[in-house]
Structure formats: structure tokens, C-alpha cells
Write an enzyme that holds these catalytic residues in place. Sequence first.
Site, mmCIF file in Angstrom:
data_model
loop_
_atom_site.group_PDB
_atom_site.id
_atom_site.type_symbol
_atom_site.label_atom_id
_atom_site.label_comp_id
_atom_site.label_asym_id
_atom_site.label_seq_id
_atom_site.Cartn_x
_atom_site.Cartn_y
_atom_site.Cartn_z
ATOM 1 N N ASP A 1 0.847 -1.201 0.000
ATOM 2 C CA ASP A 1 0.000 0.000 0.000
ATOM 3 C C ASP A 1 0.879 1.247 0.000
ATOM 4 O OD1 ASP A 1 -2.158 -1.690 0.277
ATOM 5 O OD2 ASP A 1 -2.283 -1.437 2.457
HETATM 6 N N1 URA Z 1 -1.284 -5.997 3.649
HETATM 7 C C1 URA Z 1 -1.779 -4.732 3.694
HETATM 8 O O1 URA Z 1 -2.837 -4.503 4.265
HETATM 9 N N2 URA Z 1 -1.069 -3.765 3.103
HETATM 10 C C2 URA Z 1 0.124 -3.953 2.499
HETATM 11 O O2 URA Z 1 0.731 -3.018 1.993
HETATM 12 C C3 URA Z 1 0.619 -5.269 2.462
HETATM 13 C C4 URA Z 1 -0.115 -6.271 3.041
#
Ligand code: URA
Length: 241
Positions: free
Chosen positions: A102
Site C-alpha cells: 500500500d
Molecule cells: N497488507 C496490507 O494490508 N497492506 C500492504 O501493503 C501489504 C499487506
Amino acid sequence: MRLDRYLVALGEGSRTEVQDRIRRGQVCLQGHVMTRPETECGRNPEITLEGRRLDTRLIRHVMLHKPEHVLTAARDRKQKTVMDLLPGVYASLGCMPVGRLDRDTTGLLLLTCDGELNHRLLSPRRHVDKVYEAEVEGTPGAEEIRRFGEGLFLGDFTAAPALLEILETGEHSLARVTIHEGKFHQVRRMFEAVGHPVRRLHRSAFGPLILPEDLLPGTFRELTETEENAVYAAAGMERKQ
Ligand code: URA
């Protein structure tokens, strides 16, 4: 591959530009000046451009310490992407992120020019572990550890059993979670589902790769030979080149 295509792949210019440079005698292949753009290069060629020896490896793998506020995408018209943190040659070679983090997640992101490797590392069948450290609200306990371990129902799918370890407790706690899937927002959704929303998320390991302490946010390095071998083994493949 043709000499002109090879030079384009290495990010040395557009097709027209490199053809022009070849015709002007600026390019040597295996120590000989080549003036025909269509000359075949063969495997692992030695190429110099105006006397500068080029790194002709087409398959490269990069470990990036992704900082916050950067998108895991090849390009974006408005926001900075992980590709903006690497020299242009990696984009020319077709290096792509393996999965995504993310925008606000930090930590280890692998990028590779090997499409098959990329695909296999993401395959749910391969069970490649991903390790995250999460700062969460409140203190998860034995019940949450059990629920993570059993596989959490998240509304549209049930997450596979995950290992939850509590590292520090308090108003905000620090937890480590190991999963082998990679669904959208998965870790955030898992903590949300047990009532401990994530405040910060960091990935410290991906399969056999561990983020080195001296790889600062926003910086990258290519994998060592040992790491490359380990990544190909995790994907159940023979190492290329
Ligand atoms: N899980 C998430 O919620 N975000 C990420 O960036 C990676 C795994």
C-alpha cells in the site's frame, strides 16, 4: 536479439537514436565496431558505446526499501511510484514489482525483470511467506493469535492461517504477522477484523529475502547471487543467465 533492440532495452536511447549511433561507428560488439543495427548479439554480449562498457544483463532483480507515500505501480501521472526511485534502465528492462505494498506501507519490495519468476512468486500455490511488523491500536492477545492461526473470515474471503506474534504491548502495540497470501489490504483488514486497526505497517521479509538494516527507506540494491538463488528456489525455478 538485434544490437539496436539490445541498446534500447538497456535504456541507451530510442530505436532511431541507437540506430544512428550504430551507423556512426560508436558501438562495438565483442571488441569490433558494428555499423549494422540488425546485427545479432548472441547471449551475454560484450558491448561498448563510445568506449563505455555496458552492463548487458537483461535479467536483474532489485530489493527496494519502499518509503511511505509512494505507489507500487509502474507509473502514475500524479503520484511518485517505486519506479521513480530506480534508475531508468530498470524500467527499460521491464523490471516490475512483485506484488504490491500500500502507499503507506514501508519495507521490502522485490522488483524483477523475470516475468515468470514474478508470476510464480505470487502464486498462492507456492506459499511464499511475507513478514510484516504492524503497529496496532490496543493490545491483541491469545484470542487474536488463535483467530489469526485459524484463518480469519474477512467478508469476501477467508484468509489462510497466519502466525501472529505480539512483540510489544501498550496503548499501541507492536505485532509481527506472517502470511503467505497477498490479497488487497490483507494485513490491515485482518487486524481491523479483530478490532485492532493498523497505525503503521512495514514488511521486513519476503520469502527468503530479509530487508537489510542498512538499506535506508527510498534506497535499493540488486540481489546478491545467494539471494537470487534463494528466490528462484522459492519459486521452484532454475536461475536464469
Ligand atoms: N497488507 C496490507 O494490508 N497492506 C500492504 O501493503 C501489504 C499487506
